[in-house]
Design a protein around this motif. Sequence first.
Motif, PDB file in Angstrom:
ATOM      1  N   HIS A 442       0.717  -1.230  -0.028  1.00  0.00           N
ATOM      2  CA  HIS A 442      -0.111  -0.124   0.141  1.00  0.00           C
ATOM      3  C   HIS A 442       0.837   1.382   0.157  1.00  0.00           C
ATOM      4  O   HIS A 442       0.419   2.327  -0.419  1.00  0.00           O
ATOM      5  CB  HIS A 442      -0.961  -0.031   1.102  1.00  0.00           C
ATOM      6  N   LEU A 443       2.266   1.030   0.484  1.00  0.00           N
ATOM      7  CA  LEU A 443       2.910   2.490   0.361  1.00  0.00           C
ATOM      8  C   LEU A 443       3.318   2.616  -1.051  1.00  0.00           C
ATOM      9  O   LEU A 443       3.402   3.688  -1.606  1.00  0.00           O
ATOM     10  CB  LEU A 443       4.213   2.065   1.187  1.00  0.00           C
ATOM     11  N   GLN A 444       3.420   1.457  -1.861  1.00  0.00           N
ATOM     12  CA  GLN A 444       3.735   1.756  -3.343  1.00  0.00           C
ATOM     13  C   GLN A 444       2.732   2.249  -3.995  1.00  0.00           C
ATOM     14  O   GLN A 444       2.548   3.167  -4.665  1.00  0.00           O
ATOM     15  CB  GLN A 444       4.351   0.624  -3.915  1.00  0.00           C
ATOM     16  N   SER A 477       1.754  16.091  -1.634  1.00  0.00           N
ATOM     17  CA  SER A 477       3.102  16.143  -1.556  1.00  0.00           C
ATOM     18  C   SER A 477       3.462  15.038  -0.386  1.00  0.00           C
ATOM     19  O   SER A 477       4.571  14.440  -0.246  1.00  0.00           O
ATOM     20  CB  SER A 477       3.361  17.516  -0.872  1.00  0.00           C
ATOM     21  N   THR A 478       2.359  14.704   0.651  1.00  0.00           N
ATOM     22  CA  THR A 478       2.658  13.674   1.705  1.00  0.00           C
ATOM     23  C   THR A 478       3.024  12.448   1.023  1.00  0.00           C
ATOM     24  O   THR A 478       3.690  11.588   1.466  1.00  0.00           O
ATOM     25  CB  THR A 478       1.566  13.742   2.671  1.00  0.00           C
ATOM     26  N   LEU A 479       2.016  12.098   0.094  1.00  0.00           N
ATOM     27  CA  LEU A 479       2.071  10.844  -0.689  1.00  0.00           C
ATOM     28  C   LEU A 479       3.191  10.564  -1.194  1.00  0.00           C
ATOM     29  O   LEU A 479       3.959   9.485  -1.433  1.00  0.00           O
ATOM     30  CB  LEU A 479       0.802  10.412  -1.368  1.00  0.00           C
ATOM     31  N   SER A 480       3.598  11.642  -2.221  1.00  0.00           N
ATOM     32  CA  SER A 480       4.763  11.628  -3.165  1.00  0.00           C
ATOM     33  C   SER A 480       5.939  11.177  -2.377  1.00  0.00           C
ATOM     34  O   SER A 480       6.884  10.569  -3.058  1.00  0.00           O
ATOM     35  CB  SER A 480       4.803  12.933  -3.995  1.00  0.00           C
ATOM     36  N   SER A 481       6.246  11.563  -1.149  1.00  0.00           N
ATOM     37  CA  SER A 481       7.592  11.571  -0.264  1.00  0.00           C
ATOM     38  C   SER A 481       7.744  10.221   0.081  1.00  0.00           C
ATOM     39  O   SER A 481       8.822   9.808   0.731  1.00  0.00           O
ATOM     40  CB  SER A 481       7.410  12.446   0.687  1.00  0.00           C
ATOM     41  N   LEU A 482       6.560   9.224  -0.076  1.00  0.00           N
ATOM     42  CA  LEU A 482       6.909   8.035   0.565  1.00  0.00           C
ATOM     43  C   LEU A 482       7.661   6.979  -0.339  1.00  0.00           C
ATOM     44  O   LEU A 482       7.814   7.287  -1.557  1.00  0.00           O
ATOM     45  CB  LEU A 482       5.431   7.172   0.651  1.00  0.00           C
ATOM     46  N   ASN A 483       8.708   6.210   0.670  1.00  0.00           N
ATOM     47  CA  ASN A 483       9.612   5.323  -0.114  1.00  0.00           C
ATOM     48  C   ASN A 483       9.596   3.798   0.569  1.00  0.00           C
ATOM     49  O   ASN A 483       9.208   4.025   1.896  1.00  0.00           O
ATOM     50  CB  ASN A 483      10.833   5.800  -0.497  1.00  0.00           C
ATOM     51  N   LEU A 484      10.000   2.794  -0.060  1.00  0.00           N
ATOM     52  CA  LEU A 484       9.817   1.512   0.570  1.00  0.00           C
ATOM     53  C   LEU A 484      10.845   1.444   1.753  1.00  0.00           C
ATOM     54  O   LEU A 484      10.777   0.584   2.726  1.00  0.00           O
ATOM     55  CB  LEU A 484      10.392   0.660  -0.560  1.00  0.00           C
ATOM     56  N   LYS A 485      11.901   2.400   1.677  1.00  0.00           N
ATOM     57  CA  LYS A 485      12.829   2.071   2.703  1.00  0.00           C
ATOM     58  C   LYS A 485      12.402   2.419   4.494  1.00  0.00           C
ATOM     59  O   LYS A 485      12.866   1.856   5.161  1.00  0.00           O
ATOM     60  CB  LYS A 485      14.061   3.083   2.618  1.00  0.00           C
ATOM     61  N   GLN A 486      11.169   3.252   4.096  1.00  0.00           N
ATOM     62  CA  GLN A 486      10.499   3.568   5.422  1.00  0.00           C
ATOM     63  C   GLN A 486       9.880   2.252   6.157  1.00  0.00           C
ATOM     64  O   GLN A 486      10.040   2.049   7.156  1.00  0.00           O
ATOM     65  CB  GLN A 486       9.346   4.554   5.062  1.00  0.00           C
ATOM     66  N   VAL A 487       9.572   1.218   5.219  1.00  0.00           N
ATOM     67  CA  VAL A 487       8.947   0.033   5.714  1.00  0.00           C
ATOM     68  C   VAL A 487      10.400  -0.945   6.244  1.00  0.00           C
ATOM     69  O   VAL A 487       9.808  -1.360   6.883  1.00  0.00           O
ATOM     70  CB  VAL A 487       8.197  -0.610   4.641  1.00  0.00           C
ATOM     71  N   ASP A 488      11.135  -0.792   5.375  1.00  0.00           N
ATOM     72  CA  ASP A 488      12.422  -1.849   5.704  1.00  0.00           C
ATOM     73  C   ASP A 488      12.912  -1.578   7.000  1.00  0.00           C
ATOM     74  O   ASP A 488      13.383  -2.173   7.706  1.00  0.00           O
ATOM     75  CB  ASP A 488      13.434  -1.770   4.379  1.00  0.00           C
ATOM     76  N   ASN A 489      13.149   0.026   7.277  1.00  0.00           N
ATOM     77  CA  ASN A 489      13.737   0.549   8.422  1.00  0.00           C
ATOM     78  C   ASN A 489      12.629   0.388   9.668  1.00  0.00           C
ATOM     79  O   ASN A 489      13.059   0.830  10.778  1.00  0.00           O
ATOM     80  CB  ASN A 489      14.223   1.763   8.211  1.00  0.00           C
ATOM     81  N   GLY A 490      11.435  -0.018   9.425  1.00  0.00           N
ATOM     82  CA  GLY A 490      10.486  -0.244  10.552  1.00  0.00           C
ATOM     83  C   GLY A 490       9.995   1.013  11.053  1.00  0.00           C
ATOM     84  O   GLY A 490       9.596   1.283  12.204  1.00  0.00           O
ATOM     85  N   GLU A 491      10.079   2.072  10.095  1.00  0.00           N
ATOM     86  CA  GLU A 491       9.482   3.338  10.402  1.00  0.00           C
ATOM     87  C   GLU A 491       7.877   3.246  10.827  1.00  0.00           C
ATOM     88  O   GLU A 491       7.081   2.726  10.064  1.00  0.00           O
ATOM     89  CB  GLU A 491       9.831   4.301   9.369  1.00  0.00           C
ATOM     90  N   PHE A 533      -8.348   4.458   3.021  1.00  0.00           N
ATOM     91  CA  PHE A 533      -7.982   3.029   3.330  1.00  0.00           C
ATOM     92  C   PHE A 533      -6.768   2.858   3.110  1.00  0.00           C
ATOM     93  O   PHE A 533      -6.059   1.963   3.884  1.00  0.00           O
ATOM     94  CB  PHE A 533      -9.041   2.021   2.417  1.00  0.00           C
ATOM     95  N   HIS A 534      -6.064   3.183   1.772  1.00  0.00           N
ATOM     96  CA  HIS A 534      -4.456   2.778   1.665  1.00  0.00           C
ATOM     97  C   HIS A 534      -3.718   3.284   3.072  1.00  0.00           C
ATOM     98  O   HIS A 534      -2.684   2.798   3.280  1.00  0.00           O
ATOM     99  CB  HIS A 534      -4.144   3.112   0.373  1.00  0.00           C
ATOM    100  N   SER A 535      -3.989   4.646   3.398  1.00  0.00           N
ATOM    101  CA  SER A 535      -3.302   5.054   4.583  1.00  0.00           C
ATOM    102  C   SER A 535      -3.372   4.258   5.581  1.00  0.00           C
ATOM    103  O   SER A 535      -2.598   4.187   6.543  1.00  0.00           O
ATOM    104  CB  SER A 535      -3.614   6.656   4.695  1.00  0.00           C
ATOM    105  N   ARG A 536      -4.515   3.921   6.010  1.00  0.00           N
ATOM    106  CA  ARG A 536      -4.882   2.967   7.201  1.00  0.00           C
ATOM    107  C   ARG A 536      -4.280   1.661   7.329  1.00  0.00           C
ATOM    108  O   ARG A 536      -3.822   1.065   8.273  1.00  0.00           O
ATOM    109  CB  ARG A 536      -6.307   2.856   7.395  1.00  0.00           C
ATOM    110  N   MET A 537      -3.889   1.044   6.273  1.00  0.00           N
ATOM    111  CA  MET A 537      -2.970   0.146   5.857  1.00  0.00           C
ATOM    112  C   MET A 537      -1.569   0.203   6.217  1.00  0.00           C
ATOM    113  O   MET A 537      -0.844  -0.631   6.501  1.00  0.00           O
ATOM    114  CB  MET A 537      -3.208  -0.621   4.646  1.00  0.00           C
ATOM    115  N   LEU A 538      -1.219   1.481   6.439  1.00  0.00           N
ATOM    116  CA  LEU A 538       0.148   1.621   6.801  1.00  0.00           C
ATOM    117  C   LEU A 538       0.405   1.960   8.295  1.00  0.00           C
ATOM    118  O   LEU A 538       1.316   1.763   9.101  1.00  0.00           O
ATOM    119  CB  LEU A 538       0.761   3.105   6.033  1.00  0.00           C
TER     120      LEU A 538
END
Length: 1074
Positions: A442-444, A477-491, A533-538
Amino acid sequence: MSLTSAYQHKLAEKLTILNDRGQGVLIRMYNIKKNRNQGIERSCLQETCSDPKSKPPFLLEKSMESSVKYINKKFPNIDVRNSTQHLGPVHREKAEIIRFLTNYYQSFVDVMEFRDHVYELLNTIDACQCHFDINLNFDFTRSYLDLIVTYTSVILLLSRIEDRRILIGMYNCAHEMLHGHGDPSFARLGQMVLEYDHPLKKLTEEFGPHTKAVSGALLSLHFLFVRRNQGAEQWRSAQLLSLISTPPAMINPANSDTMACEYLSVEVMERWIIIGFLLCHGCLNSNSQCQKLWKLCLQGSLYITLIREDVLQVHKVTEDLFSSLKGYGKRVADIKESKEHVIANSGQFHCQRRQFLRMAVKELESVLADEPGLLGPKALFAFMALSFIRDEVTWLVRHTENVTKTKTPEDYADSSIAELLFLLEEIRSLVRRHIRVIQQYHLQYLARFDALVLSDIIQNLSVCPEEESIIMSSFVSTLSSLNLKQVDNGEKFEFSGLRLDWFRLQAYTSVAKAPLHLHENPDLAKVMNLIVFHSRMLDSVEKLLVETSDLSTFCFHLRIFEKMFAMTLEEPTMLRYAIAFPLICAHFVHCTHEMCPEEYTHLKNHGLHHCNSFLEELAKQTSNCVLEICAEQRNLSEQLLPKHCATTISKAKNKKTMKQRQTPRKGEPERDKPGAESHRKNRSIVTNMDKLHLNLTELALTMNHVFSFSVFGHTVFPAEYLSSHLEARLNRYLESLLRQASSGTIILSPAMQAFVSLPREGEQNFSAEEFSDISEMRALAELLGPYGMKFLSENLMWHVTSQIVELKKLVVENMDILVQIRSNFSKPELMASLLPQLTGAENVLKRMTIIGVILSFRAMAQEGLREVFSSHCPFLMGPIECLKEFVTPDTDIKVTLSIFELASAAGVGCDIDPALVAAIANLKADTSSPEEEYKVACLLLIFLAVSLPLLATDPSSFYSIEKDGYNNNIHCLTKAIIQVSAALFTLYNKNIETHLKEFLVVASVSILQLGQETDKLKTRNRESISLLMRLVVEESSFLTLDMLESCFPYVLLRNAYREVSRAFHLNRVPASTH
């Protein structure tokens, strides 16, 4: 009203705050109702959620009766100053009344203030001419309808508090007596209470002006409500919740124009529609669409929930209200018709839906468990499944609780409900377990799709005011700044601000004079609902799980909860799902609210109590099943005994006679041969053993389904409940085994490495070797595990220490004589006069033998544990054994005991038993000093040494070469002497070897003096007793044969072995000849 005013009114913020506040006020009204209406309603939590200390004792006093009646009659116009005759008891107790009733009174004031804020907001919304549509401005519409339902529920519960007038009036009287004036809020509060004596009549008057807004919001539910009320056949035709119905689309994202509506609770919608049209009933006669929606809703349930177990009896309440109104005859007829429809059809309707959900959700869970990657695109399916199950379960619970008289009771009972609850817990578990998969997907989706689509929509808007433009630009702007490293780093993600801004935007774009209308730009609403909904999945998966699958309602329907559990235990095919009941106890924590913190402890106690009782019952059933299988196996084994073949042999011998006599004699039943139970004509024939094994399999599955789970912060391990039950049952077996060993019916055979039963005439033959050999010890270790073996060891040590306490008493009684013996053991003449003065020598030997038997059994169990541990953890056993080898006599005793404790936990034998040291150290210390305790320990060894010759008189003290032991278990004495001595002298920090040498010398002298004894009875088994000396040395790592040779010549041992062997073979010759 201008757009600027819409910004200033902060409708979104007020709706959020008031809904949360309303829930708190509602719970406080619920608790006051349960506290005060004890004689009127009984609640499952009445004794728990109602703190006994909060119940005003003065209301129960007889002297207060006249005051209570006066206040109730005159309320709210109570003349305090001129009513001293009636209010005298109140004046005497005024301070106590203020102290007890302040919380009650302030809760009623909270209701009044909540009402003021609600009406102010509802009037503002009407003035803004807000447009509500659940498909577009979901949050705005939902919050609006929630507020109306919450407010109505508060008022209805207020009217159900029987002595509300007394509580409010008495507090105000006491306040005026204490302060000289009444409470400032009392006048308005009293008027409010009077107005709501007939709550629905007053509420319908108040909500008349809001009919347009309320009916508009409710009508937007029509399509959704019709779709969600489809029957099982329609669901089946649509292949609802199926991921494999269209394989090519399996990885396509499950999207909807109204994502949140897909898992919106039907129960919530029913509450909105029933209460909404109850308050704004005018539209039912003027709008056919309203009427259709209302009638459809009336056909769904007999009861809707106000709060917890408090319900609204839908048809009765609606009919009573409409019957009092002119022009509502047709509507009353509709109500009666709908009620008949519910009674006739709803039970089967929901039963079929539950059956469908069992199959559909089982398939969904299997696919997601096998391919968890599908939780990314198909996460919506998981939450839909949870919501559908929760709706069906809550419908069943509230109707089972409240429908007491029915011609079809089977409609409100479901013996398979456990499977549905289990599937709900399984889906929850899958979502939690694969949260990273969900987040990555959902981040992607948010960054690479939602942000781009939203940006295009914003650019294509014909009108976009500055405030709305700023909000929507921040979304992109909030959505465009997301990247997979945030999930990998447990953010940790946080999108609550984005969702609140969207709520604000819904409010801004739903007022009549807004430049940008949301209903004119549905694409914006669709993509934003998707983004929410997608944001709630995060960041809000856990909250969404609570929203869609919380079953804390069981906390207030405990009778139904327990009944469902009992039904599950009676249904063999449902046993594997029984773990769902203790798991659901973890939901009870979601009942709490910060406005009622005193509830937490009571809810916690209820959750833990029922979780514990469910697991205890499951463990009990499982252990009973194990023992029943054991008993069945024993019965089958007993059929193989030689005595049962006599009939067969007799029949074979008299074959001719049997042929002549075709029918057996009366009273002579035909006995099945062993193994007949395995012969079946077809697989449908089920034996008792089959049933037991099936039950055990199902129960084992449920007890081992989860390793652990949390209930109110307490971690629960289900398998431990089973372990404790099996430990208790097996300890009873253990005590029985050791008790028979102590009485001489069972002996330890070192040659067989097992306890062996001695055959006795007239008694049932019990084969102890079948339950205590090496394989059984391994099985015991496997069954109990390391913690169980530790518990077993502690239990055994308790028995050992109880014997040590008695031994110390015997030593103290003979202390003076033992001191003299210790100094003069080598003087035969003096010893001849001292030994007869000892009392309880036989008792000392008996108790020490018991200790030896217990320690021998423990050693065998430890060996079984060592083998099991080596098999399971070979990489750990090597280092543990290596570490043990580094221990020397010079090693610090604390370090030594720590290493030995580790080794003992793995089943490795140690020179000093750490468990025995700890057990003796934990004995209650008396007034004696450590020096005296040490002296008692030394004299105990002397007592044992000089008592050994007494064993020669016992006929059972003959050494059996076949068993490598004695029939009275005195060979176990050696283990007791060595291990107890090592533990005692370790505890007193003394040299073990020195004291064992002393024992060896004294014992040798005592046994050697038997050679001078002329009484043959006293020397009957002298040679057998002599062999104990070698066994003592073999048992101990502190003693050597050289030490023994110095005090007991080896030639005597050789002669003793020869004599014992000769006697053994002589005893066998007559039997062989015969």
